[in-house]
Motif scaffolding. Structure first.
Motif, mmCIF file in Angstrom:
data_model
loop_
_atom_site.group_PDB
_atom_site.id
_atom_site.type_symbol
_atom_site.label_atom_id
_atom_site.label_comp_id
_atom_site.label_asym_id
_atom_site.label_seq_id
_atom_site.Cartn_x
_atom_site.Cartn_y
_atom_site.Cartn_z
ATOM 1 N N LEU A 65 14.769 -33.900 -68.070
ATOM 2 C CA LEU A 65 15.246 -35.038 -68.862
ATOM 3 C C LEU A 65 16.642 -34.782 -69.426
ATOM 4 C CD1 LEU A 65 12.026 -36.122 -70.785
ATOM 5 C CD2 LEU A 65 13.243 -37.398 -69.012
ATOM 6 N N VAL A 66 16.865 -33.576 -69.905
ATOM 7 C CA VAL A 66 18.188 -33.242 -70.435
ATOM 8 C C VAL A 66 19.229 -33.321 -69.328
ATOM 9 C CG1 VAL A 66 19.587 -31.374 -71.386
ATOM 10 C CG2 VAL A 66 17.354 -31.867 -72.368
ATOM 11 N N ALA A 67 18.911 -32.777 -68.172
ATOM 12 C CA ALA A 67 19.866 -32.793 -67.063
ATOM 13 C C ALA A 67 20.179 -34.208 -66.600
ATOM 14 C CB ALA A 67 19.324 -31.975 -65.894
ATOM 15 N N ILE A 68 19.184 -35.068 -66.584
ATOM 16 C CA ILE A 68 19.368 -36.428 -66.092
ATOM 17 C C ILE A 68 20.094 -37.317 -67.103
ATOM 18 C CG2 ILE A 68 18.137 -38.545 -65.445
ATOM 19 C CD1 ILE A 68 15.956 -36.675 -64.249
ATOM 20 N N PHE A 69 19.713 -37.219 -68.371
ATOM 21 C CA PHE A 69 20.179 -38.188 -69.361
ATOM 22 C C PHE A 69 21.332 -37.721 -70.242
ATOM 23 C CE2 PHE A 69 15.725 -39.646 -68.711
ATOM 24 C CZ PHE A 69 16.056 -40.871 -68.146
ATOM 25 N N PHE A 78 22.301 -44.795 -79.686
ATOM 26 C CA PHE A 78 20.945 -45.003 -80.181
ATOM 27 C C PHE A 78 19.935 -44.069 -79.507
ATOM 28 C CE2 PHE A 78 21.294 -47.839 -76.573
ATOM 29 C CZ PHE A 78 20.070 -47.720 -75.937
ATOM 30 N N LEU A 79 20.319 -43.425 -78.415
ATOM 31 C CA LEU A 79 19.419 -42.500 -77.723
ATOM 32 C C LEU A 79 19.489 -41.070 -78.272
ATOM 33 C CD1 LEU A 79 19.959 -43.643 -74.036
ATOM 34 C CD2 LEU A 79 17.948 -44.017 -75.464
ATOM 35 N N ARG A 80 20.370 -40.829 -79.226
ATOM 36 C CA ARG A 80 20.537 -39.470 -79.724
ATOM 37 C C ARG A 80 19.281 -38.925 -80.393
ATOM 38 N NH1 ARG A 80 26.433 -40.324 -82.192
ATOM 39 N NH2 ARG A 80 27.521 -40.354 -80.201
ATOM 40 N N ARG A 81 18.625 -39.733 -81.182
ATOM 41 C CA ARG A 81 17.439 -39.252 -81.898
ATOM 42 C C ARG A 81 16.310 -38.871 -80.938
ATOM 43 N NH1 ARG A 81 16.138 -41.600 -87.613
ATOM 44 N NH2 ARG A 81 18.324 -41.072 -87.640
ATOM 45 N N ILE A 86 13.674 -33.998 -77.782
ATOM 46 C CA ILE A 86 13.464 -33.122 -76.627
ATOM 47 C C ILE A 86 13.894 -31.699 -76.977
ATOM 48 C CG2 ILE A 86 14.212 -32.622 -74.265
ATOM 49 C CD1 ILE A 86 14.496 -35.670 -73.883
ATOM 50 N N TYR A 87 15.030 -31.584 -77.661
ATOM 51 C CA TYR A 87 15.486 -30.253 -78.069
ATOM 52 C C TYR A 87 14.541 -29.626 -79.081
ATOM 53 C CZ TYR A 87 19.744 -31.063 -75.555
ATOM 54 O OH TYR A 87 20.637 -31.302 -74.557
ATOM 55 N N GLY A 88 13.943 -30.443 -79.927
ATOM 56 C CA GLY A 88 12.950 -29.926 -80.870
ATOM 57 C C GLY A 88 11.747 -29.357 -80.142
ATOM 58 N N ALA A 89 11.267 -30.071 -79.130
ATOM 59 C CA ALA A 89 10.131 -29.590 -78.345
ATOM 60 C C ALA A 89 10.489 -28.302 -77.608
ATOM 61 C CB ALA A 89 9.678 -30.662 -77.357
ATOM 62 N N SER A 124 28.483 -31.082 -77.363
ATOM 63 C CA SER A 124 28.995 -32.049 -76.387
ATOM 64 C C SER A 124 28.770 -33.484 -76.848
ATOM 65 C CB SER A 124 28.303 -31.823 -75.047
ATOM 66 O OG SER A 124 28.678 -32.792 -74.124
ATOM 67 N N ILE A 125 27.606 -33.783 -77.379
ATOM 68 C CA ILE A 125 27.280 -35.138 -77.801
ATOM 69 C C ILE A 125 28.103 -35.532 -79.021
ATOM 70 C CG2 ILE A 125 25.480 -36.587 -78.800
ATOM 71 C CD1 ILE A 125 23.512 -35.092 -76.970
#
Length: 131
Positions: A65-69, A78-81, A86-89, A124-125
Protein backbone atom coordinates in the motif's frame (compact mmCIF):
# COMPACT_ATOMS: atom_id res chain seq x y z
CA UNK A 1 17.08 15.76 -1.86
CA UNK A 2 15.29 15.41 -5.16
CA UNK A 3 11.56 14.66 -4.68
CA UNK A 4 11.59 11.91 -7.31
CA UNK A 5 14.60 10.25 -5.72
CA UNK A 6 13.00 10.45 -2.31
CA UNK A 7 9.78 8.88 -3.62
CA UNK A 8 11.86 6.11 -5.18
CA UNK A 9 13.54 5.47 -1.81
CA UNK A 10 10.15 5.24 -0.12
CA UNK A 11 8.89 2.80 -2.75
CA UNK A 12 12.07 0.73 -2.57
CA UNK A 13 11.97 0.44 1.22
CA UNK A 14 8.23 -0.36 1.10
CA UNK A 15 8.88 -3.17 -1.39
CA UNK A 16 11.69 -4.50 0.83
CA UNK A 17 9.18 -4.63 3.70
CA UNK A 18 6.66 -6.46 1.49
CA UNK A 19 9.40 -8.91 0.46
CA UNK A 20 10.23 -9.48 4.11
CA UNK A 21 6.58 -10.42 4.62
CA UNK A 22 6.89 -13.06 1.90
CA UNK A 23 10.04 -14.39 3.58
CA UNK A 24 8.21 -14.39 6.91
CA UNK A 25 5.39 -16.48 5.48
CA UNK A 26 7.88 -18.91 3.89
CA UNK A 27 9.66 -19.19 7.24
CA UNK A 28 6.34 -20.03 8.87
CA UNK A 29 5.84 -23.07 6.70
CA UNK A 30 9.38 -24.43 7.16
CA UNK A 31 8.81 -25.73 10.73
CA UNK A 32 5.41 -27.05 9.71
CA UNK A 33 6.90 -29.06 6.86
CA UNK A 34 9.84 -30.29 8.93
CA UNK A 35 7.61 -31.17 11.89
CA UNK A 36 9.27 -28.65 14.20
CA UNK A 37 5.98 -27.74 15.89
CA UNK A 38 4.94 -31.28 16.79
CA UNK A 39 5.84 -30.72 20.45
CA UNK A 40 3.01 -28.20 20.69
CA UNK A 41 -0.64 -29.08 21.01
CA UNK A 42 -2.79 -28.81 17.91
CA UNK A 43 -4.46 -25.63 19.19
CA UNK A 44 -1.11 -23.96 19.87
CA UNK A 45 0.21 -24.99 16.45
CA UNK A 46 -2.79 -23.40 14.80
CA UNK A 47 -2.46 -20.23 16.90
CA UNK A 48 1.25 -19.84 16.10
CA UNK A 49 0.64 -20.50 12.42
CA UNK A 50 -2.20 -17.97 12.30
CA UNK A 51 -0.26 -15.26 14.12
CA UNK A 52 2.84 -15.79 12.02
CA UNK A 53 0.92 -15.72 8.76
CA UNK A 54 -0.97 -12.59 9.79
CA UNK A 55 2.28 -10.85 10.71
CA UNK A 56 3.71 -11.69 7.29
CA UNK A 57 0.52 -10.56 5.56
CA UNK A 58 0.61 -7.27 7.48
CA UNK A 59 4.09 -6.62 6.12
CA UNK A 60 3.05 -7.54 2.58
CA UNK A 61 -0.17 -5.51 2.54
CA UNK A 62 1.16 -2.40 4.29
CA UNK A 63 4.40 -2.39 2.31
CA UNK A 64 2.47 -2.73 -0.95
CA UNK A 65 0.00 0.00 0.00
CA UNK A 66 2.81 2.41 0.82
CA UNK A 67 4.57 1.65 -2.45
CA UNK A 68 1.41 2.08 -4.50
CA UNK A 69 -0.14 5.13 -2.86
CA UNK A 70 2.87 7.24 -1.85
CA UNK A 71 2.60 9.76 -4.69
CA UNK A 72 -1.20 9.84 -4.51
CA UNK A 73 -1.07 10.83 -0.84
CA UNK A 74 1.16 13.77 -1.71
CA UNK A 75 -1.43 15.00 -4.22
CA UNK A 76 -4.47 14.47 -1.95
CA UNK A 77 -3.90 15.76 1.59
CA UNK A 78 -7.09 14.17 2.98
CA UNK A 79 -5.42 10.75 2.59
CA UNK A 80 -2.60 11.57 4.99
CA UNK A 81 -4.37 10.37 8.12
CA UNK A 82 -5.29 6.91 6.77
CA UNK A 83 -1.83 6.67 5.24
CA UNK A 84 -0.23 7.40 8.61
CA UNK A 85 -2.41 4.66 10.10
CA UNK A 86 -0.50 2.23 7.87
CA UNK A 87 2.74 3.48 9.38
CA UNK A 88 1.26 3.00 12.84
CA UNK A 89 0.45 -0.62 12.05
CA UNK A 90 3.94 -1.18 10.62
CA UNK A 91 5.53 0.48 13.65
CA UNK A 92 3.60 -1.72 16.06
CA UNK A 93 4.65 -4.76 14.04
CA UNK A 94 8.32 -3.71 14.03
CA UNK A 95 8.44 -2.89 17.74
CA UNK A 96 6.56 -6.08 18.66
CA UNK A 97 8.91 -8.16 16.52
CA UNK A 98 11.92 -6.91 18.48
CA UNK A 99 10.10 -7.13 21.82
CA UNK A 100 9.09 -10.76 21.33
CA UNK A 101 12.13 -11.95 19.34
CA UNK A 102 15.12 -9.86 20.46
CA UNK A 103 17.63 -12.50 19.30
CA UNK A 104 16.16 -12.73 15.80
CA UNK A 105 18.04 -10.58 13.26
CA UNK A 106 14.98 -10.60 11.00
CA UNK A 107 13.01 -8.76 13.72
CA UNK A 108 15.69 -6.07 13.91
CA UNK A 109 15.72 -5.71 10.13
CA UNK A 110 11.96 -5.21 10.12
CA UNK A 111 12.27 -2.54 12.81
CA UNK A 112 15.08 -0.75 10.96
CA UNK A 113 13.28 -0.79 7.61
CA UNK A 114 9.96 0.30 9.14
CA UNK A 115 11.68 3.13 10.98
CA UNK A 116 13.54 4.31 7.91
CA UNK A 117 10.37 4.08 5.83
CA UNK A 118 8.42 6.13 8.36
CA UNK A 119 11.10 8.81 8.45
CA UNK A 120 11.51 8.98 4.66
CA UNK A 121 7.81 8.96 3.87
CA UNK A 122 6.85 11.45 6.57
CA UNK A 123 9.56 13.84 5.44
CA UNK A 124 8.56 13.34 1.80
CA UNK A 125 4.86 13.97 2.42
CA UNK A 126 5.22 16.98 4.68
CA UNK A 127 8.09 18.52 2.74
CA UNK A 128 5.94 18.36 -0.39
CA UNK A 129 3.07 20.09 1.41
CA UNK A 130 5.27 23.02 2.43
CA UNK A 131 6.37 23.82 -1.14
Amino acid sequence: MNKTRQSNYVRMIAMVIATMGVIHIAATFTPLINGGLEVLSSAKQQAITYMSLMCGMLLIVCGSLVAIFHNIVKEHPFLRRPYMFIYGALSIDGISAVAFMPHNPFAWLVLIFVGSLAIQATYSIFAASNH
